[in-house]
Write an enzyme that holds these catalytic residues in place. Sequence first.
Site, PDB file in Angstrom:
ATOM      1  N   GLU A 193      54.004  78.103  35.357  1.00  0.00           N
ATOM      2  CA  GLU A 193      54.259  79.279  34.662  1.00  0.00           C
ATOM      3  C   GLU A 193      55.627  80.059  34.747  1.00  0.00           C
ATOM      4  O   GLU A 193      56.456  80.547  34.138  1.00  0.00           O
ATOM      5  CB  GLU A 193      53.093  80.282  34.880  1.00  0.00           C
ATOM      6  CG  GLU A 193      53.009  81.462  34.039  1.00  0.00           C
ATOM      7  CD  GLU A 193      53.861  82.616  34.168  1.00  0.00           C
ATOM      8  OE1 GLU A 193      54.041  83.566  33.182  1.00  0.00           O
ATOM      9  OE2 GLU A 193      54.560  82.877  35.383  1.00  0.00           O
ATOM     10  N   GLU A 194      55.881  79.815  36.053  1.00  0.00           N
ATOM     11  CA  GLU A 194      57.275  80.403  36.532  1.00  0.00           C
ATOM     12  C   GLU A 194      58.568  79.656  36.139  1.00  0.00           C
ATOM     13  O   GLU A 194      59.537  80.235  36.249  1.00  0.00           O
ATOM     14  CB  GLU A 194      57.352  80.593  37.993  1.00  0.00           C
ATOM     15  CG  GLU A 194      56.073  81.427  38.673  1.00  0.00           C
ATOM     16  CD  GLU A 194      56.421  83.033  38.283  1.00  0.00           C
ATOM     17  OE1 GLU A 194      57.342  83.273  37.390  1.00  0.00           O
ATOM     18  OE2 GLU A 194      55.972  83.808  38.885  1.00  0.00           O
ATOM     19  N   ASP A 205      52.674  88.030  43.016  1.00  0.00           N
ATOM     20  CA  ASP A 205      52.720  87.007  41.633  1.00  0.00           C
ATOM     21  C   ASP A 205      52.370  85.626  41.891  1.00  0.00           C
ATOM     22  O   ASP A 205      53.312  84.943  42.252  1.00  0.00           O
ATOM     23  CB  ASP A 205      54.034  87.355  41.001  1.00  0.00           C
ATOM     24  CG  ASP A 205      54.297  86.676  39.802  1.00  0.00           C
ATOM     25  OD1 ASP A 205      53.156  86.309  39.015  1.00  0.00           O
ATOM     26  OD2 ASP A 205      55.287  86.625  39.050  1.00  0.00           O
ATOM     27  N   ASP A 231      51.786  78.491  40.711  1.00  0.00           N
ATOM     28  CA  ASP A 231      53.096  78.224  41.145  1.00  0.00           C
ATOM     29  C   ASP A 231      53.978  79.625  41.465  1.00  0.00           C
ATOM     30  O   ASP A 231      53.460  80.533  40.990  1.00  0.00           O
ATOM     31  CB  ASP A 231      53.969  77.345  40.124  1.00  0.00           C
ATOM     32  CG  ASP A 231      53.965  78.140  38.682  1.00  0.00           C
ATOM     33  OD1 ASP A 231      52.899  78.792  38.430  1.00  0.00           O
ATOM     34  OD2 ASP A 231      55.136  77.759  37.893  1.00  0.00           O
ATOM     35  N   HIS A 253      58.684  88.446  42.959  1.00  0.00           N
ATOM     36  CA  HIS A 253      59.696  87.621  42.777  1.00  0.00           C
ATOM     37  C   HIS A 253      60.786  88.161  43.873  1.00  0.00           C
ATOM     38  O   HIS A 253      61.899  87.510  43.980  1.00  0.00           O
ATOM     39  CB  HIS A 253      60.686  87.709  41.446  1.00  0.00           C
ATOM     40  CG  HIS A 253      59.613  86.972  40.527  1.00  0.00           C
ATOM     41  ND1 HIS A 253      60.298  86.772  39.405  1.00  0.00           N
ATOM     42  CD2 HIS A 253      58.407  86.962  40.274  1.00  0.00           C
ATOM     43  CE1 HIS A 253      59.507  85.906  38.567  1.00  0.00           C
ATOM     44  NE2 HIS A 253      58.153  86.185  39.258  1.00  0.00           N
TER      45      HIS A 253
HETATM   46 ZN   LIG Z   1      53.234  85.459  37.220  1.00  0.00          ZN
END
Ligand SMILES: [Zn+2]
Length: 379
Positions: free
Chosen positions: A127-128, A98, A67, A341
């Site tokens: 996870e995010e 990421d 994700d 990000h």
């Molecule tokens: Zn990550």
Amino acid sequence: MDPVLISQELIRCQSITPQNEGALEVVEKYLKQLGFVCERFDFEGIVNLYAHRGSGRPHLCFAGHTDVVPLGEASLWKHQPFQGEIKDGQLWGRGAADMKCAIAAFISALSDVEVEGALSLLITGDEEGEALHGTQRVLPILAQRGMIPDLCLIGEPTSLNVVGDTLKIGRRGSIVGHLTCYGVQGHIAYPQNTDNPIPRMIQCLKALCSYEFDAGTDIFEPTRLEITSIDVGNNASNIIPQKINARFGIRLNILQKAEELCEVIQSICKTHAAEHELQLTIHGNAFLTKEQEKVSLIQRAVKVATGCLPALSTTGGTTDGRFISAYCPVIECGMREATMHQIDEHVALDDIWKLTEIYTSILKAFYLPEAFSSGREVQ
Ligand SMILES: [Zn+2]
């Protein structure tokens, strides 16, 4: 297997957390070709993949997530976020750093190395976001089956200037706080009839900010509290408000236990805030991998691929390492952190190949430690 092609395929899945959009299917497709048994653990509509091959020891698990965080200001992206565009020697797209390229690099490394023992991958789609239905929920099931690995390698971005220059062997924990101070609303010309909660909030935040939790350790920064917001929402210039809200975040090191830290915060608020409401949410304790031999083995393996011994660090945000570290030692090694990000997230194609080389070297070091430790170059 070409790690760049796999990276592109993964970036083309619009897996904004907690959506999957075919991302785990891509991982599964390649792992099946490599002889892995793939198993799904789905909780509350969130998908997780556990893939394993072989049995016994040693057992290395690669952990990661497919994700990605949302785009942010989508109109500011100069490159299509989900196209897997290659330009100027870079692969562009959300999740490149990421951490889709790291997953691709590990799959590619697998196709290059024969290992004896067990090998597994734990890839989550959660996870995010809140990370409630991902790794955290799969681990107890693996523990019950006796499938906890000897070491978990997490492919989160860890590198600073050059891929492989830094490993994370721990992470700080995190607590988020929300404080509301209450008073009595009224006319500012008649303060005797009111109770202004603003000065109390200021006092309380000052006490929280200046509190010395600890001095840090040789590898951890001091535990720190940062105020993230103060809101009264009062548009009138002649009214003392009835309440004031503030939010803060704490990053705690290994010297602190989140529950005990919450008690310290509660007592400071009790002393300074008078009538108040305090919500504290624990997002994990700090962890530190103390297995020196394993850390040193992975460090030397990275050096074989990069020529430089990686530094050890515990900086950055929380990862699923906070859950996994309760079961086995955790070492994180991945792409450069620079664009994670961000708008126009990207990684250099060279970095994808370098990380593949690093993972290949780690696999060889882990599964053939004698050959590796005797100083012979592991090919
Ligand atoms: Zn990550």
